[in-house]
Design a protein around this motif. Structure first.
Motif, PDB file in Angstrom:
ATOM      1  N   LYS A   1      -3.403  -7.447  -4.706  1.00 47.81           N
ATOM      2  CA  LYS A   1      -2.659  -8.432  -3.930  1.00 47.81           C
ATOM      3  C   LYS A   1      -3.400  -9.773  -3.889  1.00 47.81           C
ATOM      4  CE  LYS A   1       0.323  -5.225  -3.146  1.00 47.81           C
ATOM      5  NZ  LYS A   1       1.559  -5.212  -3.967  1.00 47.81           N
TER       6      LYS A   1
ATOM      7  N   PHE B   1      -1.547   3.941  -0.754  1.00 52.80           N
ATOM      8  CA  PHE B   1      -0.103   4.064  -0.996  1.00 52.80           C
ATOM      9  C   PHE B   1       0.166   4.473  -2.441  1.00 52.80           C
ATOM     10  CE2 PHE B   1       3.882   2.150  -2.523  1.00 52.80           C
ATOM     11  CZ  PHE B   1       4.798   2.704  -1.645  1.00 52.80           C
ATOM     12  N   TYR B   2      -0.416   3.713  -3.368  1.00 57.87           N
ATOM     13  CA  TYR B   2      -0.078   3.962  -4.780  1.00 57.87           C
ATOM     14  C   TYR B   2      -0.706   5.250  -5.321  1.00 57.87           C
ATOM     15  CZ  TYR B   2       2.398  -0.441  -5.248  1.00 57.87           C
ATOM     16  OH  TYR B   2       3.328  -1.450  -5.105  1.00 57.87           O
TER      17      TYR B   2
ATOM     18  N   LEU C   1       9.882  -3.301 -10.405  1.00 58.68           N
ATOM     19  CA  LEU C   1       9.289  -4.516  -9.831  1.00 58.68           C
ATOM     20  C   LEU C   1       7.890  -4.780 -10.381  1.00 58.68           C
ATOM     21  CD1 LEU C   1      10.323  -4.115  -6.058  1.00 58.68           C
ATOM     22  CD2 LEU C   1      11.597  -5.190  -7.908  1.00 58.68           C
TER      23      LEU C   1
ATOM     24  N   GLU D   1      -2.856  -0.354   0.269  1.00 57.60           N
ATOM     25  CA  GLU D   1      -2.028  -0.212  -0.936  1.00 57.60           C
ATOM     26  C   GLU D   1      -2.624   0.794  -1.923  1.00 57.60           C
ATOM     27  OE1 GLU D   1       0.801  -1.127  -0.760  1.00 57.60           O
ATOM     28  OE2 GLU D   1       1.112  -3.178  -0.121  1.00 57.60           O
TER      29      GLU D   1
ATOM     30  N   THR E   1       5.026  -3.745  -9.282  1.00 55.93           N
ATOM     31  CA  THR E   1       4.006  -3.982  -8.246  1.00 55.93           C
ATOM     32  C   THR E   1       2.865  -2.980  -8.382  1.00 55.93           C
ATOM     33  OG1 THR E   1       5.263  -2.589  -6.734  1.00 55.93           O
ATOM     34  CG2 THR E   1       5.604  -4.960  -6.567  1.00 55.93           C
ATOM     35  N   ASP E   2       1.700  -3.343  -7.877  1.00 57.15           N
ATOM     36  CA  ASP E   2       0.582  -2.408  -7.808  1.00 57.15           C
ATOM     37  C   ASP E   2      -0.288  -2.766  -6.615  1.00 57.15           C
ATOM     38  OD1 ASP E   2      -1.034  -4.566  -8.511  1.00 57.15           O
ATOM     39  OD2 ASP E   2      -1.033  -4.044 -10.636  1.00 57.15           O
TER      40      ASP E   2
ATOM     41  N   LEU F   1       9.999   1.621  -7.363  1.00 57.13           N
ATOM     42  CA  LEU F   1       9.227   0.374  -7.432  1.00 57.13           C
ATOM     43  C   LEU F   1       8.915  -0.040  -8.868  1.00 57.13           C
ATOM     44  CD1 LEU F   1       6.635   0.799  -4.525  1.00 57.13           C
ATOM     45  CD2 LEU F   1       8.714  -0.590  -4.556  1.00 57.13           C
TER      46      LEU F   1
ATOM     47  N   HIS G   1       6.055  -9.057   2.559  1.00 57.38           N
ATOM     48  CA  HIS G   1       5.079  -8.055   2.145  1.00 57.38           C
ATOM     49  C   HIS G   1       4.825  -7.112   3.314  1.00 57.38           C
ATOM     50  CE1 HIS G   1       1.824  -6.161   0.174  1.00 57.38           C
ATOM     51  NE2 HIS G   1       0.840  -6.835   0.741  1.00 57.38           N
ATOM     52  N   THR G   2       4.863  -5.799   3.027  1.00 52.22           N
ATOM     53  CA  THR G   2       4.677  -4.815   4.099  1.00 52.22           C
ATOM     54  C   THR G   2       3.676  -3.750   3.686  1.00 52.22           C
ATOM     55  OG1 THR G   2       6.602  -3.625   3.228  1.00 52.22           O
ATOM     56  CG2 THR G   2       6.982  -5.059   5.127  1.00 52.22           C
ATOM     57  N   PRO G   3       2.389  -4.124   3.617  1.00 52.31           N
ATOM     58  CA  PRO G   3       1.408  -3.067   3.404  1.00 52.31           C
ATOM     59  C   PRO G   3       1.547  -2.099   4.573  1.00 52.31           C
ATOM     60  CG  PRO G   3       0.333  -5.067   4.200  1.00 52.31           C
ATOM     61  CD  PRO G   3       1.760  -5.411   3.938  1.00 52.31           C
TER      62      PRO G   3
ATOM     63  N   ARG H   1       5.328 -13.193  -6.247  1.00 56.03           N
ATOM     64  CA  ARG H   1       4.002 -12.573  -6.087  1.00 56.03           C
ATOM     65  C   ARG H   1       2.929 -13.344  -6.848  1.00 56.03           C
ATOM     66  NH1 ARG H   1       7.847  -8.642  -6.088  1.00 56.03           N
ATOM     67  NH2 ARG H   1       7.817  -7.224  -4.306  1.00 56.03           N
TER      68      ARG H   1
ATOM     69  N   TRP I   1       9.652   7.120  -4.658  1.00 55.99           N
ATOM     70  CA  TRP I   1       9.339   5.750  -4.227  1.00 55.99           C
ATOM     71  C   TRP I   1       8.680   4.982  -5.378  1.00 55.99           C
ATOM     72  CZ3 TRP I   1       7.241   4.629   1.405  1.00 55.99           C
ATOM     73  CH2 TRP I   1       7.411   3.261   1.682  1.00 55.99           C
TER      74      TRP I   1
HETATM   75  N1  IYR Z   1       3.846  -2.207  -0.096  1.00 55.76           N
HETATM   76  C1  IYR Z   1       3.698  -1.941  -1.521  1.00 55.76           C
HETATM   77  C2  IYR Z   1       4.849  -1.203  -2.101  1.00 55.76           C
HETATM   78  C3  IYR Z   1       6.167  -1.843  -2.045  1.00 55.76           C
HETATM   79  C4  IYR Z   1       7.172  -1.267  -1.292  1.00 55.76           C
HETATM   80  C5  IYR Z   1       8.427  -1.779  -1.294  1.00 55.76           C
HETATM   81  I1  IYR Z   1       9.885  -0.827  -0.250  1.00 55.76           I
HETATM   82  C6  IYR Z   1       8.717  -2.934  -2.050  1.00 55.76           C
HETATM   83  O1  IYR Z   1       9.992  -3.476  -2.037  1.00 55.76           O
HETATM   84  C7  IYR Z   1       7.740  -3.511  -2.822  1.00 55.76           C
HETATM   85  C8  IYR Z   1       6.448  -2.961  -2.789  1.00 55.76           C
HETATM   86  C9  IYR Z   1       3.391  -3.247  -2.279  1.00 55.76           C
HETATM   87  O2  IYR Z   1       3.542  -4.319  -1.714  1.00 55.76           O
HETATM   88  O3  IYR Z   1       3.000  -3.185  -3.432  1.00 55.76           O
END
Ligand code: IYR
Length: 220
Positions: free
Chosen positions: A116, A94-95, A110, A91, A112-113, A107, A168-170, A38, A103
């Motif tokens: 991006k 999402f968050y 990892l 996102e 993540t936030d 996460l 990446h899957t927004p 990332r 969920w």
């Molecule tokens: N799409 C969000 C959250 C996310 C979801 C999964 I499942 C992941 O493995 C990692 C992230 C993001 O990219 O932050």
């Protein structure tokens, strides 16, 4: 309309230089070094490299060989910016709203936030679309599985070329079709930044740990 199968000898087969045991071990060594990244460098990657990676992805097997995929390769900074803005908008939702407690907890390791920045930094964004119909309106088969396999080939090809990727899957990803002007039979499947890792790139320790063979393999 049915057509007679046209068969040809399977010549020009790939022959590893080593025994299957050694070749499989060498490939494992290569793949084990792959990390989802990332933090990208802005160091350029040639279009030729990206073309070969997409050719490798396009060589994947697919349902009835319909090849139900499109790879939109974005290097234009203005389009990358739009994609970043679209992804960060989803996102944020999402968050702050969409993701449930479980969920978010899953996460957490990892780190993540909703930010991006890598979507503007990476030299290429490969936006992969899955074709729910052929371009001529014909049926496609197992398009999810087929696109997944092609994505795997793409990640492996990029890694083999010394490049980092992220799947990446927004969600939802409809904004990608709008920004890129894709027709409705193309459904956004994955957004894959491709480039070199940043010099100071770090990766989550959690993702380095893989399940041991005994846990993932059953022999009967
Ligand atoms: N799409 C969000 C959250 C996310 C979801 C999964 I499942 C992941 O493995 C990692 C992230 C993001 O990219 O932050």
């Amino acid at each position: 309309m049915t057509r007679e199968p046209q068969i040809v000898p399977y010549a020009d087969r790939f022959q590893p230089a080593a025994t299957p045991e050694a070749a499989a071990a060498a490939f494992l060594d290569v793949m084990r070094k792959r990390r989802s990244v990332r933090m990208f460098s802005d160091r350029p990657v040639s279009r030729q490299t990206i073309e070969q990676i997409v050719r490798a992805a396009g060589s994947a097997p697919s349902g009835a060989n319909k090849q139900p995929w499109r790879f939109v390769c974005v290097q234009d900074p203005a389009i990358k910016r739009q994609i970043r803005e679209g992804a960060e908008a989803e996102e944020r939702e999402f968050y702050t709203r969409r993701a449930g407690r479980t969920w978010l907890a899953d996460l957490a390791p990892l780190g993540t936030d909703q930010n991006k920045a890598f979507l503007e930094v990476a030299p290429w964004l490969i936006v992969m679309f899955r074709l729910v119909r052929g371009d001529d309106g014909s049926k496609t088969y197992y398009s999810q599985e087929s696109a997944g396999i092609a994505a795997g080939f793409l990640l492996a090809a990029a890694h083999h070329a010394g490049l980092a990727t992220l799947t990446h899957t927004p969600s939802p990803m409809a904004f990608l079709g709008s920004i890129l002007g894709r027709p409705p039979h193309e459904r956004p499947f994955l957004l894959i930044p491709v480039g070199y890792p940043a010099d100071d790139c770090v990766v989550p320790r959690a993702a380095i740990v893989r399940k041991p063979l005994e846990e993932i393999m059953v022999v009967r």
